[in-house]
Design a protein around this motif. Structure first.
Motif, mmCIF file in Angstrom:
data_model
loop_
_atom_site.group_PDB
_atom_site.id
_atom_site.type_symbol
_atom_site.label_atom_id
_atom_site.label_comp_id
_atom_site.label_asym_id
_atom_site.label_seq_id
_atom_site.Cartn_x
_atom_site.Cartn_y
_atom_site.Cartn_z
ATOM 1 N N ALA A 14 -5.234 5.904 -2.572
ATOM 2 C CA ALA A 14 -5.181 6.058 -1.113
ATOM 3 C C ALA A 14 -4.327 4.961 -0.473
ATOM 4 N N THR A 15 -4.486 3.717 -0.929
ATOM 5 C CA THR A 15 -3.689 2.622 -0.399
ATOM 6 C C THR A 15 -2.216 2.791 -0.758
ATOM 7 N N ALA A 16 -1.962 3.306 -1.953
ATOM 8 C CA ALA A 16 -0.575 3.529 -2.380
ATOM 9 C C ALA A 16 0.096 4.590 -1.522
ATOM 10 N N ILE A 17 -0.602 5.671 -1.252
ATOM 11 C CA ILE A 17 -0.006 6.727 -0.434
ATOM 12 C C ILE A 17 0.222 6.239 0.987
ATOM 13 N N TYR A 18 -0.713 5.448 1.523
ATOM 14 C CA TYR A 18 -0.508 4.863 2.849
ATOM 15 C C TYR A 18 0.750 3.995 2.867
ATOM 16 N N ASN A 19 0.944 3.177 1.846
ATOM 17 C CA ASN A 19 2.128 2.311 1.795
ATOM 18 C C ASN A 19 3.399 3.094 1.532
ATOM 19 N N GLN A 24 9.151 0.366 5.973
ATOM 20 C CA GLN A 24 9.796 -0.771 5.328
ATOM 21 C C GLN A 24 9.890 -0.540 3.818
ATOM 22 N N ILE A 25 11.012 -0.960 3.255
ATOM 23 C CA ILE A 25 11.252 -0.744 1.824
ATOM 24 C C ILE A 25 10.243 -1.503 0.972
ATOM 25 N N LEU A 26 9.913 -2.731 1.363
ATOM 26 C CA LEU A 26 8.990 -3.531 0.565
ATOM 27 C C LEU A 26 7.606 -2.894 0.500
ATOM 28 N N ARG A 27 7.153 -2.310 1.597
ATOM 29 C CA ARG A 27 5.858 -1.616 1.577
ATOM 30 C C ARG A 27 5.908 -0.383 0.681
ATOM 31 N N ILE A 28 7.032 0.286 0.636
ATOM 32 C CA ILE A 28 7.184 1.440 -0.251
ATOM 33 C C ILE A 28 7.113 0.993 -1.710
ATOM 34 N N ILE A 29 7.729 -0.134 -2.018
ATOM 35 C CA ILE A 29 7.681 -0.664 -3.380
ATOM 36 C C ILE A 29 6.259 -1.079 -3.739
ATOM 37 N N ILE A 30 5.549 -1.709 -2.805
ATOM 38 C CA ILE A 30 4.151 -2.064 -3.045
ATOM 39 C C ILE A 30 3.324 -0.802 -3.281
ATOM 40 N N GLY A 31 3.645 0.270 -2.572
ATOM 41 C CA GLY A 31 2.956 1.539 -2.789
ATOM 42 C C GLY A 31 3.181 2.094 -4.185
ATOM 43 N N THR A 32 4.392 1.974 -4.708
ATOM 44 C CA THR A 32 4.643 2.458 -6.070
ATOM 45 C C THR A 32 3.912 1.604 -7.099
ATOM 46 N N VAL A 33 3.814 0.304 -6.842
ATOM 47 C CA VAL A 33 3.083 -0.587 -7.756
ATOM 48 C C VAL A 33 1.599 -0.225 -7.752
ATOM 49 N N LEU A 34 1.024 -0.032 -6.566
ATOM 50 C CA LEU A 34 -0.383 0.334 -6.485
ATOM 51 C C LEU A 34 -0.651 1.704 -7.097
ATOM 52 N N LEU A 35 0.296 2.611 -6.954
ATOM 53 C CA LEU A 35 0.148 3.934 -7.559
ATOM 54 C C LEU A 35 0.117 3.842 -9.085
ATOM 55 N N SER A 36 0.961 2.989 -9.640
ATOM 56 C CA SER A 36 0.948 2.831 -11.096
ATOM 57 C C SER A 36 -0.330 2.157 -11.575
ATOM 58 N N ILE A 79 6.893 0.521 -18.453
ATOM 59 C CA ILE A 79 7.756 1.386 -17.648
ATOM 60 C C ILE A 79 7.638 1.038 -16.172
ATOM 61 N N SER A 80 6.424 0.804 -15.686
ATOM 62 C CA SER A 80 6.258 0.483 -14.265
ATOM 63 C C SER A 80 6.852 -0.878 -13.926
ATOM 64 N N PHE A 81 6.826 -1.820 -14.869
ATOM 65 C CA PHE A 81 7.490 -3.107 -14.632
ATOM 66 C C PHE A 81 8.998 -2.918 -14.485
ATOM 67 N N GLY A 82 9.583 -2.093 -15.328
ATOM 68 C CA GLY A 82 11.015 -1.830 -15.224
ATOM 69 C C GLY A 82 11.381 -1.134 -13.926
ATOM 70 N N VAL A 83 10.588 -0.156 -13.523
ATOM 71 C CA VAL A 83 10.856 0.565 -12.279
ATOM 72 C C VAL A 83 10.681 -0.367 -11.082
ATOM 73 N N THR A 84 9.655 -1.211 -11.095
ATOM 74 C CA THR A 84 9.428 -2.144 -9.995
ATOM 75 C C THR A 84 10.558 -3.147 -9.871
ATOM 76 N N SER A 85 11.021 -3.680 -10.983
ATOM 77 C CA SER A 85 12.125 -4.644 -10.914
ATOM 78 C C SER A 85 13.405 -3.971 -10.427
ATOM 79 N N PHE A 86 13.644 -2.725 -10.845
ATOM 80 C CA PHE A 86 14.811 -1.995 -10.356
ATOM 81 C C PHE A 86 14.716 -1.748 -8.856
ATOM 82 N N LEU A 87 13.532 -1.356 -8.381
ATOM 83 C CA LEU A 87 13.364 -1.098 -6.955
ATOM 84 C C LEU A 87 13.502 -2.366 -6.124
#
Length: 112
Positions: A14-19, A24-36, A79-87
């Protein structure tokens, strides 16, 4: 224990979808991290939280723990570490070139 983990994974989702729905791009990235992270907890919970011997076959060993959820989570973490660093690099590059991190401003207007 599985109920607590399922509720925690649901809160992370739920927090990931909210973010992810923020501007803001940084909040979107935090959302992908929380989703993973929510997916990691979900996979661990679906593999059942039980204790047992390591999955090494020896004579007289008791019940074994299933190593598959742990292997899937380990792969997913890499995989999520690689995607997060790319984002993060992509967001840094976009914000330095365009002087903003707002997705509405990065999208541009319809008339251009």
């Amino acid at each position: 224990m599985e109920i607590i983990m399922a509720v925690l994974a649901g809160l992370l989702f739920a927090t990931a979808i909210y973010n992810l729905l923020q501007k803001q791009i940084l909040r979107i990235i935090i959302g992908t991290v929380l989703l993973s992270h929510g997916a990691h907890l979900f996979i661990l919970t679906m593999g059942k939280l039980k204790r047992g011997d390591p999955p090494i076959i020896v004579e007289g060993a008791g019940p074994f723990t299933d190593p598959l959820p742990q292997a899937l989570i380990l792969t997913s973490i890499v995989i999520s570490f690689g995607v997060t660093s790319f984002l993060l690099v992509l967001a840094y590059r976009a914000s330095t070139l365009n002087k903003t991190d707002n997705m509405e401003e990065l999208r541009g207007s319809e008339h251009e």
